[in-house]
Design a protein around this motif. Structure first.
Motif, PDB file in Angstrom:
ATOM      1  N   ALA A   1       1.984  -5.126   3.061  1.00 20.15           N
ATOM      2  CA  ALA A   1       0.999  -5.909   3.819  1.00 20.15           C
ATOM      3  C   ALA A   1       1.174  -7.403   3.568  1.00 20.15           C
ATOM      4  CB  ALA A   1      -0.410  -5.456   3.454  1.00 20.15           C
TER       5      ALA A   1
ATOM      6  N   PHE B   1       0.863  -1.177   0.000  1.00 19.36           N
ATOM      7  CA  PHE B   1       0.000   0.000   0.000  1.00 19.36           C
ATOM      8  C   PHE B   1       0.894   1.220   0.000  1.00 19.36           C
ATOM      9  CE2 PHE B   1      -2.766  -3.144   2.127  1.00 19.36           C
ATOM     10  CZ  PHE B   1      -3.878  -3.036   1.308  1.00 19.36           C
TER      11      PHE B   1
ATOM     12  N   ASN C   1      -2.720 -12.777  13.704  1.00 17.60           N
ATOM     13  CA  ASN C   1      -3.008 -11.645  14.567  1.00 17.60           C
ATOM     14  C   ASN C   1      -3.472 -10.444  13.749  1.00 17.60           C
ATOM     15  OD1 ASN C   1      -2.238 -13.112  16.827  1.00 17.60           O
ATOM     16  ND2 ASN C   1      -0.075 -12.577  16.509  1.00 17.60           N
ATOM     17  N   SER C   2      -3.987  -9.469  14.440  1.00 18.22           N
ATOM     18  CA  SER C   2      -4.440  -8.249  13.796  1.00 18.22           C
ATOM     19  C   SER C   2      -3.263  -7.582  13.070  1.00 18.22           C
ATOM     20  CB  SER C   2      -5.017  -7.328  14.866  1.00 18.22           C
ATOM     21  OG  SER C   2      -5.295  -6.096  14.307  1.00 18.22           O
ATOM     22  N   GLY C   3      -3.501  -7.171  11.827  1.00 15.31           N
ATOM     23  CA  GLY C   3      -2.450  -6.495  11.078  1.00 15.31           C
ATOM     24  C   GLY C   3      -1.532  -7.432  10.316  1.00 15.31           C
ATOM     25  N   SER C   4      -1.815  -8.735  10.357  1.00 19.56           N
ATOM     26  CA  SER C   4      -0.916  -9.687   9.705  1.00 19.56           C
ATOM     27  C   SER C   4      -1.174  -9.806   8.204  1.00 19.56           C
ATOM     28  CB  SER C   4      -1.022 -11.057  10.377  1.00 19.56           C
ATOM     29  OG  SER C   4      -2.350 -11.525  10.360  1.00 19.56           O
ATOM     30  N   GLY C   5      -2.230  -9.171   7.721  1.00 19.06           N
ATOM     31  CA  GLY C   5      -2.471  -9.173   6.275  1.00 19.06           C
ATOM     32  C   GLY C   5      -3.626 -10.058   5.826  1.00 19.06           C
ATOM     33  N   LYS C   6      -4.425 -10.522   6.777  1.00 18.01           N
ATOM     34  CA  LYS C   6      -5.522 -11.439   6.437  1.00 18.01           C
ATOM     35  C   LYS C   6      -6.552 -10.790   5.517  1.00 18.01           C
ATOM     36  CE  LYS C   6      -6.831 -12.048  10.716  1.00 18.01           C
ATOM     37  NZ  LYS C   6      -5.964 -11.070  11.389  1.00 18.01           N
ATOM     38  N   SER C   7      -7.021  -9.605   5.893  1.00 16.41           N
ATOM     39  CA  SER C   7      -8.043  -8.948   5.073  1.00 16.41           C
ATOM     40  C   SER C   7      -7.479  -8.561   3.713  1.00 16.41           C
ATOM     41  CB  SER C   7      -8.589  -7.701   5.774  1.00 16.41           C
ATOM     42  OG  SER C   7      -9.263  -8.070   6.951  1.00 16.41           O
ATOM     43  N   THR C   8      -6.221  -8.135   3.716  1.00 14.10           N
ATOM     44  CA  THR C   8      -5.568  -7.778   2.458  1.00 14.10           C
ATOM     45  C   THR C   8      -5.589  -8.974   1.511  1.00 14.10           C
ATOM     46  OG1 THR C   8      -4.113  -6.269   3.650  1.00 14.10           O
ATOM     47  CG2 THR C   8      -3.403  -6.956   1.455  1.00 14.10           C
TER      48      THR C   8
ATOM     49  N   VAL D   1       3.443   0.517   2.946  1.00  8.12           N
ATOM     50  CA  VAL D   1       3.180  -0.585   3.861  1.00  8.12           C
ATOM     51  C   VAL D   1       3.196  -1.874   3.052  1.00  8.12           C
ATOM     52  CG1 VAL D   1       1.556  -1.632   5.478  1.00  8.12           C
ATOM     53  CG2 VAL D   1       1.718   0.856   5.317  1.00  8.12           C
TER      54      VAL D   1
HETATM   55  N1  LIG Z   1      -5.688   0.549   2.396  1.00  8.14           N
HETATM   56  C1  LIG Z   1      -4.585   0.458   3.138  1.00  8.14           C
HETATM   57  N2  LIG Z   1      -3.638   1.432   3.092  1.00  8.14           N
HETATM   58  C2  LIG Z   1      -2.502   1.344   3.826  1.00  8.14           C
HETATM   59  N3  LIG Z   1      -2.214   0.326   4.629  1.00  8.14           N
HETATM   60  C3  LIG Z   1      -3.103  -0.673   4.731  1.00  8.14           C
HETATM   61  C4  LIG Z   1      -4.339  -0.672   3.992  1.00  8.14           C
HETATM   62  N4  LIG Z   1      -5.026  -1.813   4.291  1.00  8.14           N
HETATM   63  C5  LIG Z   1      -4.259  -2.473   5.160  1.00  8.14           C
HETATM   64  N5  LIG Z   1      -3.121  -1.813   5.439  1.00  8.14           N
HETATM   65  C6  LIG Z   1      -2.022  -2.260   6.315  1.00  8.14           C
HETATM   66  O1  LIG Z   1      -1.630  -3.560   5.919  1.00  8.14           O
HETATM   67  C7  LIG Z   1      -1.375  -4.378   7.040  1.00  8.14           C
HETATM   68  C8  LIG Z   1      -2.295  -5.595   7.015  1.00  8.14           C
HETATM   69  O2  LIG Z   1      -3.621  -5.181   7.242  1.00  8.14           O
HETATM   70  P1  LIG Z   1      -4.883  -6.164   7.195  1.00  8.14           P
HETATM   71  O3  LIG Z   1      -4.811  -6.977   5.956  1.00  8.14           O
HETATM   72  O4  LIG Z   1      -6.101  -5.365   7.401  1.00  8.14           O
HETATM   73  O5  LIG Z   1      -4.604  -7.104   8.457  1.00  8.14           O
HETATM   74  P2  LIG Z   1      -5.600  -8.083   9.246  1.00  8.14           P
HETATM   75  O6  LIG Z   1      -6.857  -8.238   8.457  1.00  8.14           O
HETATM   76  O7  LIG Z   1      -4.821  -9.351   9.400  1.00  8.14           O
HETATM   77  O8  LIG Z   1      -5.840  -7.436  10.562  1.00  8.14           O
HETATM   78  C9  LIG Z   1      -1.552  -3.492   8.251  1.00  8.14           C
HETATM   79  O9  LIG Z   1      -0.294  -2.992   8.598  1.00  8.14           O
HETATM   80  C10 LIG Z   1      -2.459  -2.407   7.764  1.00  8.14           C
HETATM   81  O10 LIG Z   1      -2.261  -1.228   8.476  1.00  8.14           O
END
Ligand SMILES: Nc1ncnc2c1ncn2[C@@H]1O[C@H](COP(=O)(O)OP(=O)(O)O)[C@@H](O)[C@H]1O
Ligand SMILES: [Mg+2]
Length: 295
Positions: A20, A11, A39-46, A18
């Motif tokens: 991700a 990102f 864990n939170s922030g590990s990139g799951k949603s990404t 970042v």
């Molecule tokens: N649109 C975005 N812009 C910048 N950074 C992002 C964005 N989406 C996610 N991130 C960053 O990417 C990393 C992974 O996020 P995310 O996939 O949401 O993790 P999870 O779902 O595991 O909690 C985090 O550091 C988050 O801050």
């Protein structure tokens, strides 16, 4: 069904980058029901957003159901989302319409794609246990019931794959159990591949396979159809306690950056600066030799 190799997502905003996902590897067979835990922030949603065609990968390979999601055109992506993927979120307010009935909500995406099938919509609601509630307006339903409507909606386009991002994140345990049961039934009866992303370790025992993701990297498939899967194992893998994690791939991005596991750096005492040697075959990274007092 899914094959990711060296998948990278960066990102970029004005001056921050970042990373991700930093070279994630993942293979999911057709018909599997598996969980990605991290864990939170590990990139799951990404990862899930990329698999669902909601976001574009930066580099690497990602192939889903025969589609190359790195090269896919925008038009093809629309088709992909319509025919291949169903999506369930933790908070489903974004795809539910409060003043329509449960049935109308399920029919809505069918109407949008010109394939209204009322009998199937009713069947889906029956499947998720809402046969008697299908004519209630959404706002008359409980949170758990709304979540089940959302699952019915996610199946309305007859997807080959269901992606669920923290689907039990905001419901109580009994609703969570119910949702997992529905997923299992859908998986068994319809043969749909299901990927559930969660930070809830207790879901691990309810799927066929668990893959841990840490810092945007899969910590290899530490639990493969393990009948003795328990929380300690999952926790161990997440916290780096398992051997396999030390065999994680290191990805080199396009400009040559790579990320060295923290354990390695600590083990050889690298902090902030490293020395590198190239012998024509190998690149050796070590703590600086003659830089005492020059940190
Ligand atoms: N649109 C975005 N812009 C910048 N950074 C992002 C964005 N989406 C996610 N991130 C960053 O990417 C990393 C992974 O996020 P995310 O996939 O949401 O993790 P999870 O779902 O595991 O909690 C985090 O550091 C988050 O801050
Ligand atoms: Mg998330």
């Amino acid at each position: 069904m899914i094959h990711c190799e060296g998948l990278v997502k960066i990102f970029k905003s004005d001056d921050i980058e970042v990373v991700a996902l930093q070279g994630l590897n993942l293979t999911v067979e057709q018909g599997e029901m598996m969980a990605i835990i991290g864990n939170s922030g590990s990139g799951k949603s990404t990862l899930l957003n990329i698999l669902g065609g909601l976001d574009r990968p930066s580099a690497g390979q990602v192939n889903v159901g025969g589609w190359d999601l790195l090269k896919i055109s925008d038009d093809q992506l629309v088709e992909y989302k319509r025919n291949t993927v169903g999506f369930v979120w933790q908070n489903n307010a974004r795809n539910l319409l409060p003043y329509l009935t449960a049935l109308e909500n399920v029919e809505m995406p069918m109407l949008l794609t010109g394939k209204l099938d009322r009998a199937y919509a009713k069947q889906l609601l029956e499947w998720v246990g809402l046969k008697d509630r299908m004519h209630n307006k959404l706002h008359q339903l409980s949170g758990g019931e709304q979540q089940r409507v959302a699952i019915a909606i996610s199946l309305s386009n007859r997807p080959k794959m269901l992606l669920a991002d923290e689907p039990t994140g905001s419901v109580d345990t009994s609703t969570s159990d119910q949702i997992m049961k529905i997923f299992r039934e859908v998986n068994r009866e319809l043969g749909i591949t299901i990927v559930i992303v969660t930070h809830d370790l207790t879901l691990a025992s309810k799927v066929d396979r668990v893959v841990a993701i840490r810092d945007g990297l899969t910590s290899t498939e530490f639990v493969k159809r393990n009948p003795n899967l328990d929380l300690a194992t999952v926790e161990g893998a997440l916290n780096g306690g398992l051997q396999e994690i030390h065999e994680a791939f290191v990805v080199v991005d396009r400009v040559g950056r790579l990320q060295v596991p923290k354990e390695y750096l600590e083990a050889v005492g690298i902090d902030g600066r490293a020395s590198m040697e190239f012998d024509g075959e190998r690149i050796v990274i070590m703590a600086p030799k003659s830089l005492e007092g020059d940190k």
